[in-house]
Scaffold this active site. Structure first.
Site, PDB file in Angstrom:
ATOM      1  N   GLY B 714       0.813  -1.217   0.000  1.00  0.00           N
ATOM      2  CA  GLY B 714       0.000   0.000   0.000  1.00  0.00           C
ATOM      3  C   GLY B 714       0.842   1.260   0.000  1.00  0.00           C
ATOM      4  O   GLY B 714       1.957   1.279   0.521  1.00  0.00           O
ATOM      5  N   GLU B 717      -1.198   5.787   2.675  1.00  0.00           N
ATOM      6  CA  GLU B 717      -1.145   6.415   3.993  1.00  0.00           C
ATOM      7  C   GLU B 717       0.261   6.574   4.541  1.00  0.00           C
ATOM      8  O   GLU B 717       0.508   7.393   5.422  1.00  0.00           O
ATOM      9  CB  GLU B 717      -2.012   5.590   4.971  1.00  0.00           C
ATOM     10  CG  GLU B 717      -3.470   5.646   4.580  1.00  0.00           C
ATOM     11  CD  GLU B 717      -4.326   4.569   5.221  1.00  0.00           C
ATOM     12  OE1 GLU B 717      -4.957   4.858   6.229  1.00  0.00           O
ATOM     13  OE2 GLU B 717      -4.373   3.432   4.693  1.00  0.00           O
TER      14      GLU B 717
END
Lengths: 286, 762
Positions: B714, B717
């Site tokens: 990912g 974030e």
């Protein structure tokens, strides 16, 4: 039912104003946010059709800035160096989009303690032209803004111009804004200074601070102390040593009173030095 | 800002031509030309407008509402209050797993926070509904607002975040601290922050019998359908959510909220479409926020600067009626090697809306503080902050000893430091000034984020003209999901991305999982990949079984899909286009489907994290305390990169959020009333462009054979983590002033160094 009117000339506007209470709509950048979600409850006098109120002209002993003159108009207009501070402030009012819409008179009539236009106008000795159907009067800016959101505007009156005496357009001016981010920010404090230098000596000093009292203030004691000083380190030393009783800051979301008091003195120093052609720390902005 | 794109990467070469390309957003032109239809742009015929009347007190009871006055206002159709609110099939004080929250939907007259809905006014126009809401003139029985450490109610919490344990202990923390040569201990505070997505929460609800269509921005389509179905007593299949575009979500659009449920209820009650869009101010309450934390760090170090103990204790705020709180201490679990680690949380109940996940929930606030504490410990040890982190580098996951599926943090440190020029940094603070007299400081922080994987499904249809349609109910919040997902599908299908049509953002499509946890590309992407592979396999079956095909009989040898053709694996010259295969088979299309989820054995055997290192330069005005972040360099390793342009953009976004966290964002509460004093974007500061310096995000190549078959981790974030601490540490390095609360304010560096009150005693 409320009324809406968009007069085509000032006389028509003044006639309407004599007829009952109106809220005046110019650039709308304070008008609409203040309205919030509430419906209009007052008659609206839209002065955007009054082309005679927009622009800057020399009239006799004064430079007259029409009430509807926008900040962008001021930025783009070739003006004496004494207006540099006002131009710097003009670039700090909201965003470019706001500067394109918002009028100089609106900034004064809104009477926010954080209005960026007020300190430089104070250093220019600005007076406010108020007209009603029967009377035209000129009030010093200090006597026009009375407090937070309070002005000396009487029923039937509107601001038609800001008048700057040519005698106050000597020298060079500067404006320093202190904000918690670089742009689009309401001032924690701001300072404007106009200095006239003759033979390396301060012949005239006009200094004003905003956001540190209910109404932006000229620092008359400091101005007197600066007069007669040589350009150089003495200026900063004098700002550091002079009491500034005009400052009465409060704690709020933007900053503490203690910080404002300290920072105001620093930005006053910078504005004074910049106006006198001295730039020890150049990159200061919002 | 660097514009060069570091590719082709090794992964790109390994995976072929579609993925790895820096394509621009598929939805970009629609968005910049204003043709993208956001939820609130939908105006079905006969639509009514709903406006919530919201509480102006933080705690108490509504004792009176002037419903008559509101109803008498022209255009007002109905006023919903606790007295007449139709029943719901699910108790709003009961949570729906796994991500359900308690919601305020006029179940009673209590007020639990400012901006809670206390009535819903529905009218023919927005203006009438707004005026109707104003006319309600609520009267209250007011109780004192609990707003902070001094009056909040403490409690023990079994879980933090979304079901994470509130206490995790490895080794003996007391023994570790006792064995330390020095212990660095300090308290820190992070403020409440609000998501402030550009697009407000909105819904246009339209019922047809017991079926409802909801146009709303939504990050979790399938879960939301199930939850709305529970509230309205209908099958989940009867709820259609259309969410093609979102103007940001950051976690706040993954969770149901009261105002939206009420608007949907009103639409059913009145049998007309109803639209509701929150105002900016109304978003400070019922739609989540990042809760305030008070944190204590105790770091024991030995004579060589190695950690002997890492104790991270967090008191996290939540509402008076629900439990979500920042799992901030858990940021200390995966990063630094220590024989003893203790991460623990307590709860503090305040009269606010319930906090929720907000971009890097827990990690953002925990990492901010951990990285500052690491800086303080490095200084205590007389070590360079980077050297100190390298001395505590975790070769395996601290505590569990699990191997990382991949970890390229060393490379991130090295590349980031090199690009930034870290090696010239003096150890002492206040040693650097620029030509204008500004104090200059350099700081760094480590970035880390876990790699969740949500079950997802997808469908891939190869069409007679040789193009494909791929479908999954994913969510593009602006991060570029449409584009990256189409690239993954195109690669699996052996097509150019331009030949692949992607349908997404509608709940009737196969479940695309959640756009959250930085797991969307991996989750929905793997489902699309598998669906594409399935479609190609079905196409290959047709071809290899057809004597008229040049691929006949290649069933065992296999075929490869490339540029719209199947090629015999052992003979490049024998190939046939998808169109030809379908035409001869007399089929209009071939459909592949797939479900994808994480292999539990992989998760059991490995620690799965993205890593990074962020280096910051700040310049501080010595007389005004103004801080300018003048340079940010981040180096991140997040597995295989599908689209370097979009990934870099995600890192930039995270790093900018880091500036925001470090220096600007804070909801300021009036302690007398519990009201937020800066509930608007004029005074709730986020950076403007001029606050954002030169940004550099370096993509460190990383090959991860375990995290999922795509090798994708990912990126959404991780950019916040590391950055906040790096900036705070740079401020210390510039000024010598250690500020232990966020945001760092101008006055902190000049006259008002606020002491941080310990939440834990001393």
């Amino acid at each position: 039912m409320i009324r809406y009117a968009k007069p085509k000339n000032v006389d028509e506007a003044l006639a309407l104003l004599s007829d009952g209470p109106w809220r005046i709509l110019a650039g709308g950048t304070d008008f609409y946010p203040a309205l919030g979600n509430r419906p209009l409850s007052e008659n609206v006098l839209d002065i955007n059709g009054l082309s005679e109120l927009r622009g800057i002209a020399e009239v006799g002993s004064h430079i007259v800035v029409g009430a509807r003159t926008t900040w962008t108009d001021i930025i783009r207009r070739d003006l004496p160096a004494a207006f540099d501070g006002l131009k710097l402030a003009a670039r700090e009012v909201g965003s470019v989009q706001i500067q394109n819409r918002a009028s100089i008179a609106g900034n004064l009539c809104n009477a926010s303690p954080a209005a960026d236009g007020v300190p430089p106008l104070l250093t220019l000795g600005a007076e406010v032209e108020l007209r009603s159907a029967s009377l035209t009067r000129h009030l010093p800016l200090e006597d026009f803004i009375l407090g937070n959101r309070r002005t000396a505007l009487q029923p039937g009156e509107m601001v038609t111009a800001i008048r700057i005496p040519k005698s106050a357009t000597a020298g060079t001016s500067a404006f320093v804004k202190l904000g918690a981010r670089r742009y689009l920010v309401i001032s924690i404090a701001m300072a404007a200074a106009r200095i006239v230098v003759e033979d390396g000596i301060v012949a005239e000093a006009a200094v004003a601070v905003g956001s540190c009292s209910l109404v932006a203030k000229r620092l008359t004691g400091l101005e007197a102390a600066l007069r007669g000083l040589p350009i150089g380190p003495a200026l900063a030393e004098t700002v550091a040593a002079t009491s500034l009783p005009e400052l009465a800051p409060i704690d709020d979301v933007r900053g503490t009173a203690e910080y404002r008091r300290e920072a105001a003195r620093e930005i006053v120093t910078r504005a004074v030095l910049a106006a006198s052609g001295h730039h020890p720390l150049t990159k200061v902005a919002a | 800002m660097s514009s060069e794109i570091a590719f082709p990467s090794p992964q790109h070469r390994r995976h072929g031509s579609s993925a790895g390309q820096p394509l621009t957003r598929r939805d970009g032109v629609l968005k910049v030309t204003g043709r993208a239809t956001y939820a609130a742009d939908n105006h079905p015929e006969g639509m009514l407008y709903a406006v919530t009347a919201v509480s102006s007190i933080a705690r108490g009871r509504v004792t009176a509402l002037d419903v008559e006055a509101a109803k008498a206002h022209p255009g007002v159709v109905e006023v919903l209050t606790p007295a007449n609110r139709p029943p719901l099939s699910h108790d709003p004080d009961d949570k729906i797993p796994p991500f359900g929250f308690r919601v305020e939907v006029l179940q009673d007259d209590t007020v639990r926070y400012v901006n809670q809905p206390i009535a819903l006014v529905i009218a023919e126009t927005l203006e009438a509904a707004t005026e109707g809401a104003a006319l309600l003139n609520p009267q209250y029985e007011v109780e004192s607002a609990r707003t902070g450490l001094e009056n909040g109610e403490r409690f023990d919490t079994p879980a933090v975040g979304v079901g994470a344990p509130s206490r995790t202990a490895y080794g003996d923390i007391d023994a570790g601290l006792a064995a330390a040569v020095r212990v660095t201990e300090a308290d820190y505070v992070t403020p409440p922050q609000y998501h402030n997505a550009m697009e407000p929460h909105a819904v246009v609800a339209q019922w047809d019998g017991d079926r409802v269509t909801l146009d709303m921005p939504n990050q979790a389509l399938a879960l939301s359908c199930a939850a709305y179905a529970a509230y309205f007593g209908i099958p989940a299949g009867n709820v259609l959510i259309r969410s093609p575009f979102l103007g940001g979500g950051f976690g706040s659009k993954a969770i149901l909220n009261g105002p939206q449920i009420l608007a949907i209820l009103a639409a059913r009650m009145l049998d007309r479409p109803v639209k509701l869009a929150l105002t900016r101010a109304q978003m400070y309450g019922p739609v989540g926020h990042r809760g305030q934390t008070w944190q204590k760090l105790r770091l024991g170090t030995d004579g060589e600067g190695r950690l002997t103990a890492l104790h991270h204790h967090v008191l996290a705020a939540t509402s008076s009626f629900d439990e979500f709180m920042e799992p901030a201490a858990n940021a200390s679990l995966p990063l630094y090697a220590s024989p003893a680690i203790l991460a623990e949380h307590d709860g503090l109940r305040l009269d606010t809306g319930t906090p929720g996940p907000m971009r890097a929930p827990g990690e953002a606030s925990g990492s901010a503080v951990l990285e500052v504490a690491m800086d303080e410990a490095a200084i205590a040890c007389g070590m360079d902050p980077l050297e100190f982190r390298l001395a505590n580098y975790a070769e395996t996951e601290p505590g569990t000893g699990k191997p990382f599926s991949s970890k390229s943090l060393r490379e991130c440190y090295a590349e980031g430091a090199k690009r930034f020029g870290w090696s010239g940094r003096p150890l002492e603070p206040r040693r650097m000034r620029d030509e204008n007299g500004f104090l200059v400081g350099w700081g760094m922080g480590t970035a880390v984020f876990h790699c969740p994987h949500f079950p997802a499904e997808a469908r891939a249809t190869l069409r007679a003209d040789g193009t494909a349609l791929v479908e999954t109910a994913g969510a593009d919040m602006g991060q570029g999901a449409w584009t990256a997902l189409a690239q993954i599908a195109a690669e699996a299908l052996g097509l150019d991305p331009d030949q692949v049509e992607l349908h997404s953002g509608i709940s009737s499509l196969p479940d695309g999982g959640i756009a959250g946890g930085s797991g969307h590309t991996a989750s929905a992407g793997l489902a699309l990949h598998n669906a594409g592979v399935d479609a190609i396999a079905r196409l290959a079956e047709l071809a290899t079984a057809d004597p008229a095909s040049p691929l006949f009989g290649a069933g065992n040898i296999g075929v490869e899909a490339r540029s719209g053709r199947l090629h015999r694996r052992d003979d490049e010259g024998r190939s046939e286009s998808y169109s030809e295969i379908l035409a001869r088979a007399g089929q209009a299309e071939v459909v592949g489907t797939a479900k994808a989820a994480r292999d539990p054995a992989v998760a059991e055997a490995h620690a799965l994290f993205s890593h990074g290192a962020v280096f910051a330069e700040v310049k501080v005005d010595p007389d005004l305390g103004q801080v300018r972040v003048t340079r940010l360099v981040g180096a991140f390793a997040a597995g295989r990169i599908i689209n370097p342009r979009l990934v870099r953009s995600q890192y930039f976004g995270g790093m900018i959020w880091g500036i925001s966290f470090a220096l600007q964002e804070e909801a300021v509460t009036d302690r007398r009333t519990g009201r937020i004093m800066n509930a608007d974007l004029a005074e709730y500061h986020v950076p403007v462009n001029a606050d954002v310096p030169s940004l550099d995000a370096i993509l460190i190549p990383e090959d991860d054979p375990y995290v999922n078959p795509l090798g994708v981790k990912g990126v959404g974030e991780i950019g916040i983590t590391g950055t906040v601490g790096a900036i705070a540490n740079a401020v210390w390095h510039a000024t010598g002033v250690r500020v232990r609360h966020f945001p760092i304010r101008l006055e902190d560096l000049l006259v008002n160094q606020r002491d941080v009150t310990s939440a834990f005693g001393n």
